[in-house]
Design a protein around this motif. Sequence first.
Motif, PDB file in Angstrom:
ATOM      1  N   ILE A   1       0.823  -1.210   0.043  1.00 27.02           N
ATOM      2  CA  ILE A   1      -0.024   0.143  -0.401  1.00 27.02           C
ATOM      3  C   ILE A   1       0.459   1.427  -0.408  1.00 27.02           C
ATOM      4  CG2 ILE A   1      -1.649   1.332   1.515  1.00 27.02           C
ATOM      5  CD1 ILE A   1      -2.886  -1.409   2.475  1.00 27.02           C
ATOM      6  N   ALA A   2       1.672   0.881   0.640  1.00 31.19           N
ATOM      7  CA  ALA A   2       2.852   2.280   0.864  1.00 31.19           C
ATOM      8  C   ALA A   2       3.447   2.632  -0.460  1.00 31.19           C
ATOM      9  CB  ALA A   2       3.942   2.249   2.070  1.00 31.19           C
ATOM     10  N   GLY A   3       3.937   1.316  -1.411  1.00 31.62           N
ATOM     11  CA  GLY A   3       4.075   1.447  -2.734  1.00 31.62           C
ATOM     12  C   GLY A   3       3.202   2.740  -3.573  1.00 31.62           C
ATOM     13  N   LEU A   4       2.222   1.544  -3.283  1.00 32.53           N
ATOM     14  CA  LEU A   4       0.627   1.894  -4.418  1.00 32.53           C
ATOM     15  C   LEU A   4       0.966   3.422  -4.080  1.00 32.53           C
ATOM     16  CD1 LEU A   4      -1.391  -0.310  -4.442  1.00 32.53           C
ATOM     17  CD2 LEU A   4      -0.505  -0.239  -6.331  1.00 32.53           C
ATOM     18  N   LEU A   5       0.488   4.381  -2.952  1.00 37.38           N
ATOM     19  CA  LEU A   5       0.783   5.797  -2.592  1.00 37.38           C
ATOM     20  C   LEU A   5       1.909   7.151  -3.060  1.00 37.38           C
ATOM     21  CD1 LEU A   5      -0.635   5.561   1.348  1.00 37.38           C
ATOM     22  CD2 LEU A   5      -2.308   5.805  -0.761  1.00 37.38           C
ATOM     23  N   SER A   6       3.328   6.193  -2.979  1.00 38.19           N
ATOM     24  CA  SER A   6       4.145   6.860  -3.136  1.00 38.19           C
ATOM     25  C   SER A   6       4.051   7.137  -5.114  1.00 38.19           C
ATOM     26  CB  SER A   6       5.274   5.706  -2.962  1.00 38.19           C
ATOM     27  OG  SER A   6       5.596   4.987  -3.938  1.00 38.19           O
ATOM     28  N   HIS A   7       3.251   5.938  -5.562  1.00 37.96           N
ATOM     29  CA  HIS A   7       3.555   6.425  -6.972  1.00 37.96           C
ATOM     30  C   HIS A   7       2.494   7.225  -7.351  1.00 37.96           C
ATOM     31  CE1 HIS A   7       6.892   3.386  -6.640  1.00 37.96           C
ATOM     32  NE2 HIS A   7       6.764   3.861  -7.239  1.00 37.96           N
ATOM     33  N   GLN A   8       0.996   7.635  -6.376  1.00 38.69           N
ATOM     34  CA  GLN A   8      -0.370   7.675  -7.201  1.00 38.69           C
ATOM     35  C   GLN A   8       0.021   9.351  -7.864  1.00 38.69           C
ATOM     36  OE1 GLN A   8      -3.688   6.885  -5.996  1.00 38.69           O
ATOM     37  NE2 GLN A   8      -2.258   4.867  -6.798  1.00 38.69           N
ATOM     38  N   ASN A   9       0.371  10.263  -6.974  1.00 44.94           N
ATOM     39  CA  ASN A   9       1.220  11.678  -7.853  1.00 44.94           C
ATOM     40  C   ASN A   9      -0.472  12.561  -7.346  1.00 44.94           C
ATOM     41  OD1 ASN A   9       3.117  11.249  -7.752  1.00 44.94           O
ATOM     42  ND2 ASN A   9       3.586  10.614  -9.543  1.00 44.94           N
ATOM     43  N   ASP A  10      -0.678  13.245  -8.753  1.00 41.20           N
ATOM     44  CA  ASP A  10      -2.436  13.803  -8.534  1.00 41.20           C
ATOM     45  C   ASP A  10      -3.021  12.665  -8.397  1.00 41.20           C
ATOM     46  OD1 ASP A  10      -0.539  16.370  -9.156  1.00 41.20           O
ATOM     47  OD2 ASP A  10      -0.915  15.946 -10.905  1.00 41.20           O
TER      48      ASP A  10
ATOM     49  N   GLY B   1      -3.403  10.625  -6.351  1.00 35.05           N
ATOM     50  CA  GLY B   1      -3.335  10.383  -4.668  1.00 35.05           C
ATOM     51  C   GLY B   1      -4.877  11.242  -4.158  1.00 35.05           C
ATOM     52  N   ARG B   2      -4.492  12.796  -4.801  1.00 36.52           N
ATOM     53  CA  ARG B   2      -5.724  13.368  -3.878  1.00 36.52           C
ATOM     54  C   ARG B   2      -7.196  12.482  -4.292  1.00 36.52           C
ATOM     55  NH1 ARG B   2      -4.781  19.860  -3.965  1.00 36.52           N
ATOM     56  NH2 ARG B   2      -3.831  18.743  -2.661  1.00 36.52           N
ATOM     57  N   SER B   3      -7.461  12.222  -6.089  1.00 33.39           N
ATOM     58  CA  SER B   3      -8.893  12.203  -6.360  1.00 33.39           C
ATOM     59  C   SER B   3      -9.187  10.919  -6.065  1.00 33.39           C
ATOM     60  CB  SER B   3      -8.584  12.007  -8.014  1.00 33.39           C
ATOM     61  OG  SER B   3      -7.741  11.224  -8.332  1.00 33.39           O
ATOM     62  N   ALA B   4      -8.277   9.891  -5.786  1.00 29.92           N
ATOM     63  CA  ALA B   4      -8.351   8.610  -5.055  1.00 29.92           C
ATOM     64  C   ALA B   4      -8.587   8.765  -3.511  1.00 29.92           C
ATOM     65  CB  ALA B   4      -7.027   8.031  -4.938  1.00 29.92           C
ATOM     66  N   LEU B   5      -8.140   9.081  -2.516  1.00 30.37           N
ATOM     67  CA  LEU B   5      -8.879  10.458  -1.109  1.00 30.37           C
ATOM     68  C   LEU B   5     -10.126  10.025  -1.293  1.00 30.37           C
ATOM     69  CD1 LEU B   5      -7.555  10.670   1.702  1.00 30.37           C
ATOM     70  CD2 LEU B   5      -7.863  12.550   1.357  1.00 30.37           C
ATOM     71  N   THR B   6     -10.487  11.372  -1.616  1.00 29.89           N
ATOM     72  CA  THR B   6     -11.821  12.108  -1.982  1.00 29.89           C
ATOM     73  C   THR B   6     -12.674  10.695  -3.070  1.00 29.89           C
ATOM     74  OG1 THR B   6     -11.050  13.824  -2.990  1.00 29.89           O
ATOM     75  CG2 THR B   6     -13.270  13.667  -3.136  1.00 29.89           C
TER      76      THR B   6
ATOM     77  N   ASP C   1     -13.667   2.025  -6.897  1.00 28.51           N
ATOM     78  CA  ASP C   1     -12.644   0.841  -7.595  1.00 28.51           C
ATOM     79  C   ASP C   1     -11.740  -0.355  -6.746  1.00 28.51           C
ATOM     80  OD1 ASP C   1     -10.044  -0.393  -9.403  1.00 28.51           O
ATOM     81  OD2 ASP C   1     -12.259  -0.404 -10.363  1.00 28.51           O
ATOM     82  N   ASP C   2     -11.815  -0.827  -6.637  1.00 32.02           N
ATOM     83  CA  ASP C   2     -11.252  -1.793  -5.846  1.00 32.02           C
ATOM     84  C   ASP C   2     -10.099  -1.980  -5.514  1.00 32.02           C
ATOM     85  OD1 ASP C   2     -12.902  -3.963  -4.636  1.00 32.02           O
ATOM     86  OD2 ASP C   2     -12.872  -5.634  -6.218  1.00 32.02           O
ATOM     87  N   SER C   3      -9.115  -1.345  -6.734  1.00 28.95           N
ATOM     88  CA  SER C   3      -8.047  -1.216  -6.961  1.00 28.95           C
ATOM     89  C   SER C   3      -7.700   0.002  -5.887  1.00 28.95           C
ATOM     90  CB  SER C   3      -6.782  -0.775  -8.171  1.00 28.95           C
ATOM     91  OG  SER C   3      -7.976   0.215  -9.037  1.00 28.95           O
ATOM     92  N   ASN C   4      -8.110   0.959  -5.621  1.00 24.54           N
ATOM     93  CA  ASN C   4      -7.638   2.271  -4.693  1.00 24.54           C
ATOM     94  C   ASN C   4      -7.182   1.186  -3.376  1.00 24.54           C
ATOM     95  OD1 ASN C   4      -8.858   4.416  -2.608  1.00 24.54           O
ATOM     96  ND2 ASN C   4      -9.816   5.600  -4.347  1.00 24.54           N
ATOM     97  N   PRO C   5      -6.070   2.146  -3.386  1.00 23.36           N
ATOM     98  CA  PRO C   5      -5.022   2.444  -1.846  1.00 23.36           C
ATOM     99  C   PRO C   5      -5.796   2.131  -0.976  1.00 23.36           C
ATOM    100  CG  PRO C   5      -4.567   4.131  -3.230  1.00 23.36           C
ATOM    101  CD  PRO C   5      -6.056   3.516  -3.455  1.00 23.36           C
ATOM    102  N   TYR C   6      -6.808   2.989  -0.396  1.00 24.64           N
ATOM    103  CA  TYR C   6      -7.305   3.839   0.605  1.00 24.64           C
ATOM    104  C   TYR C   6      -8.221   2.656   1.162  1.00 24.64           C
ATOM    105  CZ  TYR C   6      -5.062   7.674  -0.188  1.00 24.64           C
ATOM    106  OH  TYR C   6      -3.790   8.929  -0.648  1.00 24.64           O
TER     107      TYR C   6
END
Length: 805
Positions: A80-89, A91-96, A592-597
């Motif tokens: 999960i940490a690896g996915l979050l580090s590659h989220q960039n822009d 990341g914010r939409s995935a969190l929302t 989506d199931d791939s969402n890191p959060y």
Amino acid sequence: MSETPPFAIPASFPGSDLFNANGTAPNLGLHERFRSMTSSSAVASQQTETLLRVMSRRLQSMANVHGERTRATFEEMSQIAGLLSHQNDRGRSALTEYLTDAAQRAILTTDMMRERGDIAIQHEADGLPPVLVYDYEVVVDGRDLKRPVNYMLLSITPPEGVTTHDWKRPYVVVDPRAGHGAGIGGFKPDSQVGVALADGHPVYFVAFRPLPENGQTLADVTHAEAAFLKEIHKRHPDSPRPIVVGNCQGGWATMLVAATNPDITGPIVINGAPLAYWSGEVGENPMRYNGGLLGGALPAIVLSDLGNGVFDGANLVMNFEMLNPGRTLFRKYFDAYAGIDTGRDKFLEFERWWGGFYMMNEAEIHWIVEQLFVGNRLARGEARLERGRHLDLKQIRSPIIVFASHGDNITPPQQALNWIVDTYADENEIRIRGQRIIYMVHNTVGHLGIFVSSSVAKREHTEMASTLKTIEALRPGLYEMVIEQQIGEGVDAQFVVSFEERSLSDISTLDDGREEEEAFAAVARLSELGTDVYDLTVRPFVQASATPVGAEMMRKLHPMRTQRTMWSSQNPVAAMLPGWAETVAQNRKPVDDSNPYLRMERLYADMIEQSFDLFRDMRDAAYELMFFGIYSSPFMHWLGQSHAFQRTRKDVTELRFLPEVEAALMNIDRGGFEEAVIRMLITLADARGAVRRSRLERSAKVLSQDEPFKSLGPELRARLIHEQTLIVTFERDAAVNALTELLDDPDERKRAVDVVEFIAGPLEEMEPNTIHTLQLFREVLGLPKLEARAVTQDPLAEGTAEAAE
């Protein structure tokens, strides 16, 4: 003047011979002192060994399970940490997106909890009817019987497209009355009821109402269930005796009926039913320690008195839930929250049954706890249903199929099976008594899954249903049902099933030893003493203080009920939930199931559940150590001596001289074609040590549908199989040699051997022992040697009605 001794030492007390009558120690040598203390020191040594074994197994289990789970947690955290580090822009939409989804699920889940509370309230207002998914009619109402009970016999109405036949053997499903209501054995299409209906059998269901009748006892319930079975036989006079399926508590209740009425039941199937209550594995099965650490039968009696003579089943359900708090207090709700879009109906369906709490009379729960759970009297042959009526499981004449699972933490395999070891001298006694006992042990399924799981219904229960058609063609004995191979997938799957002959020692290997069971004898005695003291001192005052209003208030405020009602629409705050939930449903945006959060959410849930599980494992370890620390001590060993016994069983060497064996052996050279064929089939099974179901099906077909066997009828046929089993068991060689006396005519000899070889099957499928035995039959009867050509057609088919058509 003689001095009065300060105290007296009981003669039976360990080491009492070290003291004089006045309590002083005599002048004994060291050798005599150590010898007199041998018993106590052996008990203390055994206690130390047991405690070390508990600690070792518990620590090993916790290290293995939680170590592996912790490693998996850190691996998931790293990913999960690896996915979050590659989220960039992104990341914010995935969190929302995740926060929107999580908030929507929270509202939908809260509304689901409101609906659960409303369903519980309405279900109780409706009288807590059975949760069956099938329509039904009441055939017999137990309230109308001579000894009224709250039980009733239901006839299940087949759903559209399903046809049942009155000539087929009826099925009777007896649901557990262990705190919950009736219907769990048929609350979904893929269930025990569904399996039987799909095969064309008439199905009946033994259900019950929430409140027991005044003065109702377990003896009354047993009489009622016997009356139900007699009524079913009246409705289906041309069919064999009904198959009775007992789930959990319904299993031991069915065994009581069969033991007291041996002539009214067909095959019995008991699923997850405890019968040997002291049994279990050290380091596992904490539920068996409740009696010792909670006061024996006393809490149930006190709660019944406070309930104005009625015991609240919610107490039993709460005990079940506390076995696995991580599941019942957290994971169940998180799974519902995580899968709210698809799992809402499934959750509410199950909770409708789980949240329906039923009552028992004080006499009923007192008998159950004292005779079974604490006293373990049924397996030891000491239980009495009523005054003068002794319960003996040896009296059961119907075939018994036992389904247990290593994943069952309520009824482990040892509790489901050790009654067989406790009841019979060895497997030969099972044969002598004409009994057939088949057991099957699943590796993983849990307690409820045994009679609820769709996968079990499609596989194990379906195979058992097929087995029940042929079980009476088995020679008496003890067998394990083994599903060897699966052919095909899904609904088209078929299974290769065999019945492996077993001995009592095979059942014993499922246990890790039974030395620790002596500790439960002290629990049984202390329980009796505690209830007697309470009965003679405090009980009159407790009963005098109990009122119907107070009892009803206590039931209403029970935590198992308040956790439902507090979320219901009776809570003013919940009034706004339906509107919110409807708005959310219209604007639902699942992530989506791939969402890191989302993965992080599931990881946190796993960590919380593991925390609960670690607490549970530590609690259970402390629980078990405390139990054996108290009840395995030398003092408790002495205290429980009067209750630490097994039923008296015949010596194995005496079995040969039992009257039924002597009577059977007198007929070793008497009989004809029927006796000869059955004798050869039993000898074949004895040589192979196992029977494939395909072979058993051919045997059942020949023995029940072909002449001359068809005219025998089921009772005479069973008697012949029993008699020939005894002859082969005790005089095998003489039995084979006597075949020439049973078959005088050469043509009859060939015909009989052809029938046996047809049932045995293709030559290439035979084991060497089978081939050798068939050759022996031919040699004794003066027939040519066995040829490679197999008998593929039923030699007796020409005489059947089927062939005539």
